[in-house]
Design a protein around this motif. Structure first.
Motif, PDB file in Angstrom:
ATOM      1  N   TYR A   1       0.876  -1.210   0.640  1.00 53.52           N
ATOM      2  CA  TYR A   1       0.057  -0.129  -0.047  1.00 53.52           C
ATOM      3  C   TYR A   1       1.121   0.854  -0.202  1.00 53.52           C
ATOM      4  O   TYR A   1       0.462   2.461  -0.006  1.00 53.52           O
ATOM      5  CB  TYR A   1      -1.332   0.055   1.058  1.00 53.52           C
ATOM      6  CG  TYR A   1      -2.083  -0.786   1.262  1.00 53.52           C
ATOM      7  CD1 TYR A   1      -2.138  -2.380   0.435  1.00 53.52           C
ATOM      8  CD2 TYR A   1      -3.685  -0.718   0.974  1.00 53.52           C
ATOM      9  CE1 TYR A   1      -3.211  -3.344   0.800  1.00 53.52           C
ATOM     10  CE2 TYR A   1      -4.695  -1.206   0.648  1.00 53.52           C
ATOM     11  CZ  TYR A   1      -4.283  -2.978   0.715  1.00 53.52           C
ATOM     12  OH  TYR A   1      -5.080  -3.720   0.146  1.00 53.52           O
TER      13      TYR A   1
ATOM     14  N   TRP B   1       0.118   7.911   8.325  1.00 52.63           N
ATOM     15  CA  TRP B   1       0.042   6.470   7.825  1.00 52.63           C
ATOM     16  C   TRP B   1       0.603   6.213   9.217  1.00 52.63           C
ATOM     17  O   TRP B   1       0.092   5.037  10.262  1.00 52.63           O
ATOM     18  CB  TRP B   1       0.031   5.842   6.566  1.00 52.63           C
ATOM     19  CG  TRP B   1       0.390   4.293   6.833  1.00 52.63           C
ATOM     20  CD1 TRP B   1      -0.774   3.756   7.613  1.00 52.63           C
ATOM     21  CD2 TRP B   1       0.424   3.683   5.827  1.00 52.63           C
ATOM     22  NE1 TRP B   1      -0.623   1.941   7.359  1.00 52.63           N
ATOM     23  CE2 TRP B   1      -0.187   2.320   5.866  1.00 52.63           C
ATOM     24  CE3 TRP B   1       1.345   3.490   4.657  1.00 52.63           C
ATOM     25  CZ2 TRP B   1       0.183   1.131   5.307  1.00 52.63           C
ATOM     26  CZ3 TRP B   1       1.541   2.722   3.430  1.00 52.63           C
ATOM     27  CH2 TRP B   1       0.751   1.205   4.423  1.00 52.63           C
TER      28      TRP B   1
ATOM     29  N   THR C   1      -2.122  -6.973  -4.228  1.00 54.40           N
ATOM     30  CA  THR C   1      -2.793  -5.869  -3.458  1.00 54.40           C
ATOM     31  C   THR C   1      -3.226  -5.333  -5.243  1.00 54.40           C
ATOM     32  O   THR C   1      -4.028  -4.310  -5.939  1.00 54.40           O
ATOM     33  CB  THR C   1      -2.258  -4.992  -2.755  1.00 54.40           C
ATOM     34  OG1 THR C   1      -2.314  -5.399  -1.969  1.00 54.40           O
ATOM     35  CG2 THR C   1      -2.700  -3.482  -2.693  1.00 54.40           C
TER      36      THR C   1
ATOM     37  N   THR D   1      -4.041   0.842   6.803  1.00 57.57           N
ATOM     38  CA  THR D   1      -3.829   1.204   6.104  1.00 57.57           C
ATOM     39  C   THR D   1      -4.347   2.565   5.550  1.00 57.57           C
ATOM     40  O   THR D   1      -4.813   3.264   6.068  1.00 57.57           O
ATOM     41  CB  THR D   1      -4.440   0.587   4.400  1.00 57.57           C
ATOM     42  OG1 THR D   1      -5.754   1.141   3.852  1.00 57.57           O
ATOM     43  CG2 THR D   1      -3.913  -0.698   4.668  1.00 57.57           C
TER      44      THR D   1
ATOM     45  N   PHE E   1      -6.937   1.753  -2.129  1.00 51.98           N
ATOM     46  CA  PHE E   1      -6.959   1.417  -1.117  1.00 51.98           C
ATOM     47  C   PHE E   1      -8.262   0.429  -0.551  1.00 51.98           C
ATOM     48  O   PHE E   1      -7.896   0.048   0.271  1.00 51.98           O
ATOM     49  CB  PHE E   1      -6.280   2.367   0.302  1.00 51.98           C
ATOM     50  CG  PHE E   1      -4.920   2.899  -0.847  1.00 51.98           C
ATOM     51  CD1 PHE E   1      -3.923   2.171  -0.749  1.00 51.98           C
ATOM     52  CD2 PHE E   1      -4.977   4.149  -0.260  1.00 51.98           C
ATOM     53  CE1 PHE E   1      -2.764   2.963  -1.552  1.00 51.98           C
ATOM     54  CE2 PHE E   1      -3.719   4.880  -0.341  1.00 51.98           C
ATOM     55  CZ  PHE E   1      -2.856   4.697  -0.828  1.00 51.98           C
TER      56      PHE E   1
ATOM     57  N   THR F   1      -9.545  -3.508  -2.974  1.00 55.46           N
ATOM     58  CA  THR F   1      -9.653  -5.002  -2.084  1.00 55.46           C
ATOM     59  C   THR F   1     -10.064  -5.464  -1.417  1.00 55.46           C
ATOM     60  O   THR F   1     -10.255  -6.793  -1.467  1.00 55.46           O
ATOM     61  CB  THR F   1      -7.714  -4.780  -1.868  1.00 55.46           C
ATOM     62  OG1 THR F   1      -7.865  -4.096  -0.607  1.00 55.46           O
ATOM     63  CG2 THR F   1      -6.754  -4.761  -2.397  1.00 55.46           C
TER      64      THR F   1
END
Lengths: 95, 493
Positions: free
Chosen positions: B271, B284, B306, B405, B432, B435
């Protein structure tokens, strides 16, 4: 993989969306941009991988074979653009 | 009297029970906030008469001591949820005059618990979009503006009306739906909390279908606790949805405030994108620090597939959409444009009834499902979905409880800013979040800070299947640790 203009017209016919001639080049460009984006998947080796058919592991439930909703023709037809005598009305289909 | 629209849903619930104010007063305050905020275009249909009648009934139940879990709480409903007798448009011209003869299961459960409907909220057409700009009823303007600026920003999408209405204090909470990020991305853009539950957790019955194997309903609210309260009423088994999970619904609110000490939080290296803005990376890291301080164990993990989630999504979602949207044919309901024969009627109706983005996706979906291409595109994408899901299963089996994330690759952008010829530019907003839909997992977006321009930024927590509880616990930890960001001043009224 990319689409030519004939393919764009064929897809539009399959999708039952009327497309005018001047829209075709534009649509072709957009569809090809998306196809180029998904082409990244070509590099993934999926040999031996099962396709996902159920998001969560579950058996499809069955229900008793009985009428659970019915007798609501009026409600079903209420949003129809055109109806008559309890039927949907469409242009003549068979000559 | 206190500001009735500025309080949390939880505070309003308590205030109603202690008779600090009535449901009628609470609803009236929200109706006047809505009337003063029409410039934001958050609502497609306002239902003030119904709201007043529902609030009156709530006051009667409160007086009798029969209050439901959401008694008297005014909510906005995304205009993708069928509401009996109230126009439900899906943001589309083709359903512009559609009045459902039945109620969606989720809204039925909300009314069962005493909630009050203020109206139907704007959205991207058929939930296809990340900015609320594809709505036939016009874009929604975010209540947020860049510091010192007055350009109109998008609230995100597709649940743009839901997020904007909650952030602008037009309702105490809202229903939303998420197919690729449509709850979490607008929540992140507006400083609100949005949770996409596990696939099967909330019934899809009566929610206009976009991509059936990805669609999931959930709430947007101003706090983690408020989202947990709404989730309890929205979730539950429904025999009318064959993919609905027959599991008991926990008391999600009880998870709010629970210790997260010892929880293992995965940080997926995939990510970390090239060219990701420094402020997203910093946010993050900040989130990691907060969870560590709360006693969680941080673990670096890998989710190797991903990068293929978004391209695979743009096969699966349009394919399912092209099939689901085949029902809009100008015969049974919705718009009809006359034609010389039935095929001409279909073509003209769908050309006029669907907007540009919907037409494009239906065509892509038709192409990838057409003879000769089905295996190369659709089956391959479903195989990649298996790999994406396996990535998550592997880390969960190794003891990871949740994954942290960023929620979005940037803060909100201006209306019209991403209108270039390449639709992929807009699709990247969901990088993001998508998924989670591909794997059917729960994900929550929680406000975590602001951009250098003063706009909200969110972090996302991804959970194990049906473990929304842990997301609420972790989400609240981040909410408490994050700097308090005041909601925007009412410049719009």
């Amino acid at each position: 993989m990319s689409v030519d203009q004939a393919t764009v017209r064929r897809i539009a016919t399959l999708a039952r969306i009327a497309v005018s001639e001047d829209e075709v080049p534009h649509l072709q460009g957009e569809l090809n941009a998306i196809l180029a984006f998904v082409a990244e998947l070509d590099e993934v080796d999926v040999s031996g991988v099962e396709p996902m058919t159920s998001v969560t592991p579950m058996a499809l439930p069955l229900r008793a074979d009985v009428v659970t909703a019915g007798g609501i023709a009026e409600a079903v037809l209420r949003n129809a653009p055109m109806s008559e005598d309890g039927y949907f009305v469409v242009p003549k289909v068979i000559e | 009297m206190t500001d009735l629209t500025g309080q949390t849903l939880a505070a309003a619930r308590d205030g109603l029970r202690t008779k600090a104010f009535s449901a009628a007063e609470l609803t009236e305050a929200h109706l006047s906030a809505i009337a003063g905020a029409r410039g934001l275009n958050a609502f497609i249909t306002e239902t003030p008469d119904r709201a007043r009648a529902m609030a009156k009934a709530s006051d009667e139940r409160l007086a009798r001591g029969e209050a439901g879990a959401l008694e008297g709480i005014p909510l906005g409903i995304k205009d993708l949820y069928c509401t009996e007798g109230v126009r439900t448009t899906a943001g589309s011209h083709i359903l512009g005059n559609f009045v459902p003869p039945y109620e969606s299961t989720i809204t039925k459960q909300l009314w069962r618990d005493g909630a009050v409907m203020l109206g139907k909220l704007n959205l991207d057409e058929f939930a296809m979009g990340s900015s609320n700009e594809t709505s036939h009823f016009g874009p929604v303007t975010s209540p947020w503006r860049k510091r010192g600026g007055n350009a109109s920003l998008v609230p995100g999408g597709s649940s743009g009306g839901s997020a904007a209405a909650v952030a602008a204090r037009l309702c105490l909470g809202a229903t939303a739906t998420d197919t690729g990020g449509s709850i979490r991305q607008p929540a992140a853009f507006t400083g609100t909390v949005g949770i996409k539950p596990t696939y099967g957790r909330c019934s899809r019955f009566g929610v206009v279908a976009f991509a059936s194997s990805l669609d999931q309903a959930g709430p947007i609210a101003r706090t983690v606790r408020d989202a947990a309260i709404l989730m309890r009423s929205m979730a539950g088994y429904d025999p009318n949805d064959s993919t609905s999970a027959n599991l008991p619904v926990p008391d999600y609110e009880a998870s709010v405030g629970r210790s997260v000490a010892g929880k293992v939080i995965g940080i997926p290296k995939e990510y970390r994108l090239d060219g990701m803005p420094a402020e997203i990376e910093a946010l993050w890291q900040q989130g990691i620090a907060w969870l560590k301080e709360a006693g969680a164990e941080i673990r670096d993990i890998s989710l190797p597939h991903t990068k293929y989630a978004l391209p695979a999504y743009y096969i699966v979602a349009p394919a399912e959409a092209s099939s689901n949207l085949a029902r809009y044919d100008g015969v049974r309901y919705g718009l009809r444009v006359p034609g010389k024969d039935i095929a001409d009627l279909y073509g003209k109706t769908r050309a006029e009834g669907f907007g540009k983005e919907v037409r494009r996706r239906v065509m892509i979906g038709t192409y990838v499902l057409s003879a000769g291409y089905y295996d190369a595109f659709y089956v391959k994408a479903q195989k990649i979905r298996t790999l994406i899901k396996r990535d998550f299963e592997t880390v969960y089996a190794e003891g990871v409880d949740a994954i942290l994330t960023p929620a979005t690759p940037s803060a909100a952008f201006a209306i019209g800013e991403k209108g270039s010829g390449n639709p992929v530019e807009m699709y990247l907003n969901d990088i993001f979040t998508v998924t989670v839909n591909m794997a059917g997992l729960p994900g929550i977006a929680v406000p975590a800070g602001t951009s250098t321009e003063g706009l909200p930024l969110g972090l996302q927590l991804i959970g194990r299947p049906f473990d929304e509880d842990t997301l609420f616990s972790l989400g609240e930890v981040m909410e408490q640790a994050a700097p308090k960001v005041a909601l925007p001043e009412r410049w719009w009224s």
